[in-house]
Motif scaffolding. Structure first.
Motif: not given
Length: 93
Positions: A72-75, A81-84, A89-92
């Protein structure tokens, strides 16, 4: 891919209904209504817009609970595709 996402949605909905939880589907048209829900499940939602990421981040910052599975939220919707993960940040992560 969409098949993975649909299988994840079916699995999540089936499991939650079997446990007698109320289940609904949220679309991007309801991002301003997220506070109506105590928990939001994102089952393998691989592509998120910036607007969606911000809405989920704000939901968590206001005390909401967010569960995300798979990648989830990879792309972004255009496949970038961002670096992370966009919600790292929500899931640390």
């Amino acid at each position: 891919n969409s098949t993975t996402h649909l299988k994840a949605v079916e699995g999540a909905v089936t499991t939650l209904k079997e446990k007698h939880y109320a289940v609904g589907v949220i679309t991007n048209k309801q991002l301003d209504e997220l506070n109506r829900y105590p928990v939001i499940v994102l089952p393998s939602v691989t592509r998120l817009t910036t607007e969606e990421s911000v809405a989920f981040r704000e939901f968590v910052s206001r005390g909401g609970h967010l569960y995300a599975s798979g990648i989830t939220s990879l792309n972004t919707p255009d496949g970038h595709r961002p670096a992370n993960f966009m919600l790292s940040d929500v899931f640390w992560a």
